[in-house]
Design an enzyme around this catalytic site. Sequence first.
Site, PDB file in Angstrom:
ATOM      1  N   HIS B 113      -1.539  14.963 -76.705  1.00 55.92           N
ATOM      2  CA  HIS B 113      -0.258  15.674 -76.633  1.00 55.92           C
ATOM      3  C   HIS B 113      -0.057  16.471 -77.908  1.00 55.92           C
ATOM      4  O   HIS B 113      -0.782  16.283 -78.893  1.00 55.92           O
ATOM      5  CB  HIS B 113       0.908  14.684 -76.497  1.00 55.92           C
ATOM      6  CG  HIS B 113       0.839  13.812 -75.279  1.00 55.92           C
ATOM      7  ND1 HIS B 113       1.275  14.217 -74.047  1.00 55.92           N
ATOM      8  CD2 HIS B 113       0.374  12.543 -75.116  1.00 55.92           C
ATOM      9  CE1 HIS B 113       1.097  13.236 -73.166  1.00 55.92           C
ATOM     10  NE2 HIS B 113       0.545  12.207 -73.791  1.00 55.92           N
ATOM     11  N   ASP B 116       5.700  21.819 -79.418  1.00 56.29           N
ATOM     12  CA  ASP B 116       6.036  23.218 -79.713  1.00 56.29           C
ATOM     13  C   ASP B 116       7.557  23.282 -79.893  1.00 56.29           C
ATOM     14  O   ASP B 116       8.306  23.004 -78.957  1.00 56.29           O
ATOM     15  CB  ASP B 116       5.563  24.085 -78.527  1.00 56.29           C
ATOM     16  CG  ASP B 116       6.184  25.490 -78.504  1.00 56.29           C
ATOM     17  OD1 ASP B 116       6.971  25.843 -79.403  1.00 56.29           O
ATOM     18  OD2 ASP B 116       5.886  26.232 -77.539  1.00 56.29           O
ATOM     19  N   HIS B 118      10.711  25.541 -80.372  1.00 57.81           N
ATOM     20  CA  HIS B 118      11.164  26.930 -80.235  1.00 57.81           C
ATOM     21  C   HIS B 118      11.917  27.395 -81.482  1.00 57.81           C
ATOM     22  O   HIS B 118      12.043  28.584 -81.721  1.00 57.81           O
ATOM     23  CB  HIS B 118      12.058  27.082 -79.006  1.00 57.81           C
ATOM     24  CG  HIS B 118      11.298  27.027 -77.716  1.00 57.81           C
ATOM     25  ND1 HIS B 118      11.853  27.397 -76.503  1.00 57.81           N
ATOM     26  CD2 HIS B 118      10.015  26.658 -77.432  1.00 57.81           C
ATOM     27  CE1 HIS B 118      10.956  27.244 -75.543  1.00 57.81           C
ATOM     28  NE2 HIS B 118       9.839  26.788 -76.073  1.00 57.81           N
ATOM     29  N   HIS B 153       8.959  21.121 -76.778  1.00 54.49           N
ATOM     30  CA  HIS B 153       8.226  20.577 -75.630  1.00 54.49           C
ATOM     31  C   HIS B 153       6.761  20.389 -75.970  1.00 54.49           C
ATOM     32  O   HIS B 153       6.248  20.969 -76.929  1.00 54.49           O
ATOM     33  CB  HIS B 153       8.389  21.472 -74.388  1.00 54.49           C
ATOM     34  CG  HIS B 153       7.809  22.847 -74.525  1.00 54.49           C
ATOM     35  ND1 HIS B 153       6.491  23.139 -74.215  1.00 54.49           N
ATOM     36  CD2 HIS B 153       8.363  24.018 -74.939  1.00 54.49           C
ATOM     37  CE1 HIS B 153       6.276  24.428 -74.417  1.00 54.49           C
ATOM     38  NE2 HIS B 153       7.382  24.994 -74.864  1.00 54.49           N
ATOM     39  N   CYS B 154       6.095  19.599 -75.170  1.00 58.16           N
ATOM     40  CA  CYS B 154       4.666  19.405 -75.309  1.00 58.16           C
ATOM     41  C   CYS B 154       3.965  20.628 -74.731  1.00 58.16           C
ATOM     42  O   CYS B 154       4.444  21.222 -73.772  1.00 58.16           O
ATOM     43  CB  CYS B 154       4.251  18.131 -74.568  1.00 58.16           C
ATOM     44  SG  CYS B 154       2.533  17.678 -74.841  1.00 58.16           S
ATOM     45  N   HIS B 163       2.830  18.795 -68.363  1.00 64.14           N
ATOM     46  CA  HIS B 163       3.435  17.913 -69.369  1.00 64.14           C
ATOM     47  C   HIS B 163       4.956  18.119 -69.441  1.00 64.14           C
ATOM     48  O   HIS B 163       5.707  17.161 -69.581  1.00 64.14           O
ATOM     49  CB  HIS B 163       2.803  18.151 -70.748  1.00 64.14           C
ATOM     50  CG  HIS B 163       1.487  17.453 -70.919  1.00 64.14           C
ATOM     51  ND1 HIS B 163       1.260  16.475 -71.845  1.00 64.14           N
ATOM     52  CD2 HIS B 163       0.323  17.590 -70.229  1.00 64.14           C
ATOM     53  CE1 HIS B 163       0.011  16.034 -71.747  1.00 64.14           C
ATOM     54  NE2 HIS B 163      -0.585  16.708 -70.770  1.00 64.14           N
ATOM     55  N   MET B 168       8.298  15.975 -70.837  1.00 63.30           N
ATOM     56  CA  MET B 168       8.139  16.194 -72.278  1.00 63.30           C
ATOM     57  C   MET B 168       8.891  17.414 -72.800  1.00 63.30           C
ATOM     58  O   MET B 168       8.296  18.445 -73.116  1.00 63.30           O
ATOM     59  CB  MET B 168       6.658  16.289 -72.634  1.00 63.30           C
ATOM     60  CG  MET B 168       5.930  14.974 -72.374  1.00 63.30           C
ATOM     61  SD  MET B 168       4.310  14.903 -73.142  1.00 63.30           S
ATOM     62  CE  MET B 168       4.717  14.429 -74.807  1.00 63.30           C
ATOM     63  N   HIS B 273      28.164  23.923 -64.573  1.00 61.11           N
ATOM     64  CA  HIS B 273      29.559  24.159 -64.196  1.00 61.11           C
ATOM     65  C   HIS B 273      30.291  22.826 -64.263  1.00 61.11           C
ATOM     66  O   HIS B 273      29.775  21.818 -63.780  1.00 61.11           O
ATOM     67  CB  HIS B 273      29.604  24.736 -62.773  1.00 61.11           C
ATOM     68  CG  HIS B 273      30.996  24.841 -62.219  1.00 61.11           C
ATOM     69  ND1 HIS B 273      31.777  25.948 -62.414  1.00 61.11           N
ATOM     70  CD2 HIS B 273      31.744  23.973 -61.489  1.00 61.11           C
ATOM     71  CE1 HIS B 273      32.952  25.764 -61.826  1.00 61.11           C
ATOM     72  NE2 HIS B 273      32.959  24.572 -61.257  1.00 61.11           N
ATOM     73  N   GLU B 297      33.471  30.048 -66.300  1.00 61.94           N
ATOM     74  CA  GLU B 297      33.500  29.108 -65.182  1.00 61.94           C
ATOM     75  C   GLU B 297      32.133  28.436 -65.011  1.00 61.94           C
ATOM     76  O   GLU B 297      32.044  27.252 -64.709  1.00 61.94           O
ATOM     77  CB  GLU B 297      33.908  29.816 -63.885  1.00 61.94           C
ATOM     78  CG  GLU B 297      33.012  30.976 -63.514  1.00 61.94           C
ATOM     79  CD  GLU B 297      33.402  31.636 -62.207  1.00 61.94           C
ATOM     80  OE1 GLU B 297      33.360  32.865 -62.138  1.00 61.94           O
ATOM     81  OE2 GLU B 297      33.746  30.923 -61.243  1.00 61.94           O
ATOM     82  N   THR B 298      31.087  29.217 -65.186  1.00 60.71           N
ATOM     83  CA  THR B 298      29.715  28.734 -65.043  1.00 60.71           C
ATOM     84  C   THR B 298      28.900  29.457 -66.088  1.00 60.71           C
ATOM     85  O   THR B 298      29.197  30.610 -66.392  1.00 60.71           O
ATOM     86  CB  THR B 298      29.176  29.070 -63.634  1.00 60.71           C
ATOM     87  OG1 THR B 298      29.975  28.400 -62.659  1.00 60.71           O
ATOM     88  CG2 THR B 298      27.729  28.634 -63.440  1.00 60.71           C
ATOM     89  N   HIS B 324      25.330  24.462 -60.729  1.00 61.03           N
ATOM     90  CA  HIS B 324      26.077  25.052 -59.614  1.00 61.03           C
ATOM     91  C   HIS B 324      25.194  25.805 -58.624  1.00 61.03           C
ATOM     92  O   HIS B 324      25.669  26.638 -57.849  1.00 61.03           O
ATOM     93  CB  HIS B 324      27.231  25.925 -60.101  1.00 61.03           C
ATOM     94  CG  HIS B 324      28.401  25.940 -59.152  1.00 61.03           C
ATOM     95  ND1 HIS B 324      28.385  26.630 -57.956  1.00 61.03           N
ATOM     96  CD2 HIS B 324      29.598  25.316 -59.195  1.00 61.03           C
ATOM     97  CE1 HIS B 324      29.542  26.453 -57.343  1.00 61.03           C
ATOM     98  NE2 HIS B 324      30.295  25.649 -58.064  1.00 61.03           N
TER      99      HIS B 324
HETATM  100 CU   LIG Z   1       2.146  16.068 -73.593  1.00 65.06          CU
END
Ligand SMILES: [Cu+2]
Lengths: 285, 373
Positions: B113, B116, B118, B153-154, B163, B168, B273, B297-298, B324
């Site tokens: 594994h 990453d 962001h 995330h992986c 993954h 993940m 929502h 609202e959303t 929603h």
């Molecule tokens: Cu992974």
Amino acid sequence: MLLAMKIKAAITAAVLASPIALTVAPVAHPVDSAITEIAAKPFQYRLAGDFSRDGKPAPAPLREALLAASIKIMNRQVTAGEYARCADDGRCPKIPQASAMAERPMVGVSWRDATAYAEWMTNKTGVLHRLPTDEEWVFAAGQKVRDEALPLVDPVDPAQAWIARYEAEANRARPGALDPQPVGAFGRNENGLLDVGGNIWEWTNSCFLRMTLEPTGAARVTNTNCGVRVVQGAHRTYMTDFIRDPRTGGCAAGAPPANLGFRLVVEDKNWPALQRMIVATFTPG
Amino acid sequence: MITRRIALLGVAVAALVVAVPALAADDLNLPRQAVALVAPPFVHPHEQATKEGPKIIEFKLVITEKEVVIDEAGTKFQAMTFNGSMPGPLMVVHEGDYVEVTLVNPETNAMPHNIDFHAATGALGGGALTHVNPGEQVVLRWKATRTGTFIYHCAPEGMIPWHVVSGMHGTVMVLPRDGLKNREGKALRYDRLYYVGENDLYVPKDEKGKYKSYETVGESFADTTEVMRKLIPTHVVFNGKVGALTGKNAMTSKVGETVMIVHSQANRDSRPHLIGGHGDYVWETGKFVNPPEKDLETWFIRGGSAGAALYTFRQPGIYAYVNHNLIEAVELGATAHFKVEGKWNNDLMKQVQPPGPILPGKSSAADAVVKTR
Ligand SMILES: [Cu+2]
């Protein structure tokens, strides 16, 4: 077709809703090992539906009730194998996600499916088969009935009751297994009925009623919705008649039934039509 | 299917490519703070604004491959997780802090594994520097240069989506050092924070339409990929399971309290929502340098991002917090609940007349037409 079904449902409801006191003579009945006969005796019954008094929500009255005659009811739920025979005959809808094991109770059935099965059984045997009314179910379920009076909604602050109801629902014991279990896995009640209040909820024939409580204590029906039927099991609830999977309840639902199944009541065909309607006689309480 | 043997073969290759000194002497002369992570929907204690200078914030993520149950029918799922939860924990730091993550891949796992971020800059968000085989760990440090909520995330080569949809992903929230602000520069605060991570799951079915279960995560790969490619999830869940945030596990608040809801979706679009409520201030894209939108609202959470919404509850009761796309909310599981205590405000809402028979001559549309003639 749909219209015809609706009219029929309304007629059934009207007949069931009108209280008729009966005197019943014992009659010989066809013997079926799955049928249990329970002699009428007084029982406690909390009325189903929505109640108000003077325009404000009111608790559902608890009444002393008495069925007009003994009741003959299946001691177990209809099995998948039994339902499959009706489907093979082309008289019951084939249900894709039906129970895998024929000898286990049938689940994933709507009120319409259950009613189709009852009609098929009636035609096949010549003996009237039908779903029980809510009163009959409660009577037969005996000690297995959970009388759950949920908190009332106060229009001045409705949120408190919603929270209390939500918590009550969240605290209900959930069945350990969700799949249908072998017949008898949830035990036998004092009337000989198997699996009452297990992981399968059972359809009844009773329509959803909105009622006003009169000063006399009498309940006056202000709205009858036979598109929604009373469903019974570990708790009482109300379901739209074409629902097969009660778990697809999402947003507002706290704890929906795990499965929908049914058991039937049988009546002797040589009883006069009106006498076949077993009704509860209520005394204000 | 990926066996342990193949995974171990990968160790040697990875070791050659990533020739990074494991534990270099600390080149940063900054205070350190170790933070114990908390499983979602909760978050570790943190300051919303800070007067202190930048720090090195240490987190530990232990990867756990395990079988989980994802719905009330008991459907079993081979999950891959950060710290055992789906989503992984929310990590909160401040702009200018250094995030130092120890990523542990215990011997008991079968799969390599990595991670990453962001929010991080370079090396595929750290993905290229963090490949760990079972029995290894890696330490990565990156500087939090941008504020906002960001996915982590992986991302192992060739198997990234699998993954991610196996569980993940998680979120890092980088707060401005002086806290959150509205469009006019006025400080915004929250009394509580809930982290709702959304996962789209793709569970294979057998010939009879029953969900299949697998002994190991590797065995589920081929069938799962086939379902994934059709892009129709079998489950869309908050916090790893249908109903994980409902009933006894419903999120709680009270009237007058301001709640921040961080919502992440690492793979697929979502549209949170709050039924019966709103988003008072919403960073739809999750980046705090942009002024929050008001009174939504959303809001839209792009797949591969996390957003944040502030809401002050004004009315008690049960609220549903849903994706929603209501099919996903009701049929596939993307529903959470808030239980809000407090006193009802009749001015905001009142049932003027309870349901009853339709009365002739009283406030029906047909009558209105007659009156205007
Ligand atoms: Cu992974």
